[in-house]
Design an enzyme around this catalytic site. Sequence first.
Site, PDB file in Angstrom:
ATOM      1  N   HIS A  58      -4.670   4.461  -2.875  1.00  0.00           N
ATOM      2  CA  HIS A  58      -3.812   3.269  -2.881  1.00  0.00           C
ATOM      3  C   HIS A  58      -2.786   3.277  -1.749  1.00  0.00           C
ATOM      4  O   HIS A  58      -2.740   2.333  -0.953  1.00  0.00           O
ATOM      5  CB  HIS A  58      -3.162   3.101  -4.257  1.00  0.00           C
ATOM      6  CG  HIS A  58      -2.031   2.127  -4.266  1.00  0.00           C
ATOM      7  ND1 HIS A  58      -2.215   0.785  -4.001  1.00  0.00           N
ATOM      8  CD2 HIS A  58      -0.703   2.292  -4.488  1.00  0.00           C
ATOM      9  CE1 HIS A  58      -1.037   0.168  -4.062  1.00  0.00           C
ATOM     10  NE2 HIS A  58      -0.116   1.058  -4.359  1.00  0.00           N
ATOM     11  N   HIS A  82       5.138   5.085  -0.327  1.00  0.00           N
ATOM     12  CA  HIS A  82       5.887   4.102  -1.110  1.00  0.00           C
ATOM     13  C   HIS A  82       5.904   4.342  -2.610  1.00  0.00           C
ATOM     14  O   HIS A  82       6.813   3.906  -3.293  1.00  0.00           O
ATOM     15  CB  HIS A  82       5.409   2.683  -0.802  1.00  0.00           C
ATOM     16  CG  HIS A  82       4.174   2.268  -1.537  1.00  0.00           C
ATOM     17  ND1 HIS A  82       2.917   2.490  -1.049  1.00  0.00           N
ATOM     18  CD2 HIS A  82       4.007   1.652  -2.727  1.00  0.00           C
ATOM     19  CE1 HIS A  82       2.031   2.023  -1.911  1.00  0.00           C
ATOM     20  NE2 HIS A  82       2.649   1.516  -2.934  1.00  0.00           N
ATOM     21  N   GLU A  86       8.755   7.073  -7.123  1.00  0.00           N
ATOM     22  CA  GLU A  86       8.665   6.555  -8.479  1.00  0.00           C
ATOM     23  C   GLU A  86       7.627   7.300  -9.328  1.00  0.00           C
ATOM     24  O   GLU A  86       7.845   7.537 -10.508  1.00  0.00           O
ATOM     25  CB  GLU A  86       8.332   5.069  -8.459  1.00  0.00           C
ATOM     26  CG  GLU A  86       8.417   4.507  -9.859  1.00  0.00           C
ATOM     27  CD  GLU A  86       8.732   3.030  -9.867  1.00  0.00           C
ATOM     28  OE1 GLU A  86       8.166   2.335  -9.005  1.00  0.00           O
ATOM     29  OE2 GLU A  86       9.507   2.597 -10.721  1.00  0.00           O
ATOM     30  N   ASP A  87       6.521   7.649  -8.731  1.00  0.00           N
ATOM     31  CA  ASP A  87       5.412   8.155  -9.550  1.00  0.00           C
ATOM     32  C   ASP A  87       5.200   9.662  -9.533  1.00  0.00           C
ATOM     33  O   ASP A  87       4.415  10.174 -10.324  1.00  0.00           O
ATOM     34  CB  ASP A  87       4.098   7.481  -9.117  1.00  0.00           C
ATOM     35  CG  ASP A  87       4.131   5.993  -9.412  1.00  0.00           C
ATOM     36  OD1 ASP A  87       4.979   5.590 -10.228  1.00  0.00           O
ATOM     37  OD2 ASP A  87       3.332   5.245  -8.835  1.00  0.00           O
ATOM     38  N   ASP A 150       1.300  -3.603  -0.587  1.00  0.00           N
ATOM     39  CA  ASP A 150       1.119  -2.904  -1.867  1.00  0.00           C
ATOM     40  C   ASP A 150       0.460  -3.851  -2.877  1.00  0.00           C
ATOM     41  O   ASP A 150      -0.538  -3.527  -3.508  1.00  0.00           O
ATOM     42  CB  ASP A 150       2.508  -2.449  -2.350  1.00  0.00           C
ATOM     43  CG  ASP A 150       2.496  -1.903  -3.762  1.00  0.00           C
ATOM     44  OD1 ASP A 150       1.697  -0.994  -4.031  1.00  0.00           O
ATOM     45  OD2 ASP A 150       3.303  -2.376  -4.596  1.00  0.00           O
TER      46      ASP A 150
HETATM   47 MN    MN Z   1       2.020   0.874  -4.915  1.00  0.00          MN
END
Ligand code: MN
Length: 725
Positions: A58, A82, A86-87, A150
């Site tokens: 991704h 990006h 967050e992940d 994205d």
């Molecule tokens: Mn993304």
Amino acid sequence: MQSVDSILPKKVRIDDVIREVRSYLENPDLELIRRGYVFAMKHHEGQWRKSGAPYVDHPVATSYLLARMRLDAVTITTGLLHDTVEDCATVDSEMVKELFGEEIASLVEGVTKIGQMQFSSLEHQQAENFKKILMATARDVRVILIKLADRLHNMFTLEYVAREKRERIARETMEIYVPLAHRLGMQWVKTALEDLSFRFLNPRAYYDLVLRLSRGRKEREKYIEEVLALLKDLLGQHNIQGEISGRLKSIHSIYRKMQAQNLEFEEVMDIIAFRIILASVAECYEMLGLIHSLWKPIPGRFKDYVALPKANMYQSLHTTVIGLKGERMEVQLRTQEMHRVAMFGIAAHWRYKEGAATDKDGQKFDWLRQLMEWHRETEDPRAFLAGLKTDLFSDEVYVFTPKGDVLAFPKGATPVDFAYRIHTQVGGSCVGAKANGRMVPLRYEMQSGDRMEILTRKDQKPSRDWLQFVKTSTAKQKIRAYLKEEETERSLAAGHTILEKELSRYKLSMGKLEKAGDLLRIAQKYNYHAVDAMLAAIGYGKLSVKYVLQELVEPEKLEAGPVESAIDRLLKPLKRKKSESIKIQGIDDVLFRMAKCCSPVPGEAIVGFVTRGRGITVHTADCAIAATLDDERRVEVEWGEGGGQKTVATTIAVLAQDRAGILAAITSAIGSLEINIHEIHSTNLEDNNAEIHFVLEIKNIQQLQKMLAEIGKIKGVQSARRLRG
Ligand code: MN
């Protein structure tokens, strides 16, 4: 037929990204991109997409799409990173900052912020949401572009997402991201997002059109070839160089036309657009003339977006003519540059500017500055981002809550406004604030994109000073309401004390009187519904304690008693006629006190306010705090003859060049007017400037004004002004 799927290879590899970047950047920082890739690989390891592919596919696809948008290496690298903050539990902002620098870290943060935004009622708030996204990210438009890439990749893999979620995302894309891409002038991104959303929102209509289009494909291709040959001839006959192409319009645009004009598919005539790219604007018009002389133009279909560019800066000549077989044939004419802008919008402009710039460090740029500069340069109100212009200079700022929600405030609004918007309680007890993790003063003016955080303390109370800088009416109202309540409480306590004291002079007990119902009777006589209300009125100064006493004490005794209380003496001036103003005899008059917020200087316009227990406070007529005070307490005051015998400590601020001798020049100007200097503080500013504060003993306003004028004349002094509060 040009399908949306042709934009993205089935599996994108980092080499595809690099090849793409190389095709438009001269000296791309490939090392940076590769480092980003390795980092993303490492930290997304063990994570999977819903499609079953490794998660890192991704970010790689996202950065590939960014390369297709022709963005710089920093943006491409951010595309790779990006989702890491967050992940990935193993990554935080600090780490990204350390490894990739501040710029990339803040871009990643921006993208994460947008990701956390909630678009609750899409239908009604579309325009509003637009503005919010744009404003919140206005500091760096690259954030929006990364978000677009994205989203675009997520749309390609949407089929793997659960059905309801799929629809919500497709709708959000159609309603928010499509118009956004359009507004930024990125045509291919817009079209791709639109067709992909359409495919999920209305699969039946989408695939029906795909089928119908595929049926006529052979004929259509033959037709396109014929027309291309004719156009080529036309160019050749007139010795004009040009690039000609014919293509099917996007599926969604055909569908839209059917819907808007209530047509069957067979009735939609212009599903093909021919495009000619020419060397100059003059040739565009020349070619237009030639086409019109060969084929009959359909009236009303000619559009000159060259002379009148669209709001997103799109430029082209559009015309529709009646073709060989009586069909409608649309032709678009544009220059190479116009074509680039049509495809890449805001990105094209940046690249163009970069190319022209001598700055070798071409990777670094500031989108917002570019945008602003652009606005300054172009006086044509129809120029690119004309619509945005009002937004960018709007009177609103958009800031984030810690949860990532966006709140709109009037320009100049402060953390206190923010705190009151969250909750009255938060507003009332705020002691400090952070913007983007850094401490800021309560009077800080919030900037679009700030992530605000409020620090509270239980024993904190709203302050009257806040009224000076809050911008929202809610905050003002709530602060005033609190102050009023607080005042009532204070008045009540004061009234209680005053009455009790006066009663004791006559050997009366307040407790007994209250029990006997005497106080309530008196209160009602003076139109107060309760004893407390009467006491508050006494404390506030609205009701003289004398009126209460005369109900309880025989007149003879009252006459003989201690006639005037201190409170009544204080209130005397108020009972004078309105037109008659109170004269301030000397600065030290017991009755008067100079307000610290504005420190009035003898001779200037002033107003007085009765302050319980402190006599009258004198403010300057233009004082901001005075403007917030209760009008009921306002009294007319003026300077008396005695005024001006003493001096008033007054602070002035001088903004001057930080050069040798300037301080001496200023102090000698002050000294020449026989003004004493108490203190001097100097602060160095940027650009070799300094702000110097002087605390001075000022006799009167004339002297002050004269001095400021004198200082203003000194070479190197930019401004000299009086400081308040
Ligand atoms: Mn993304």
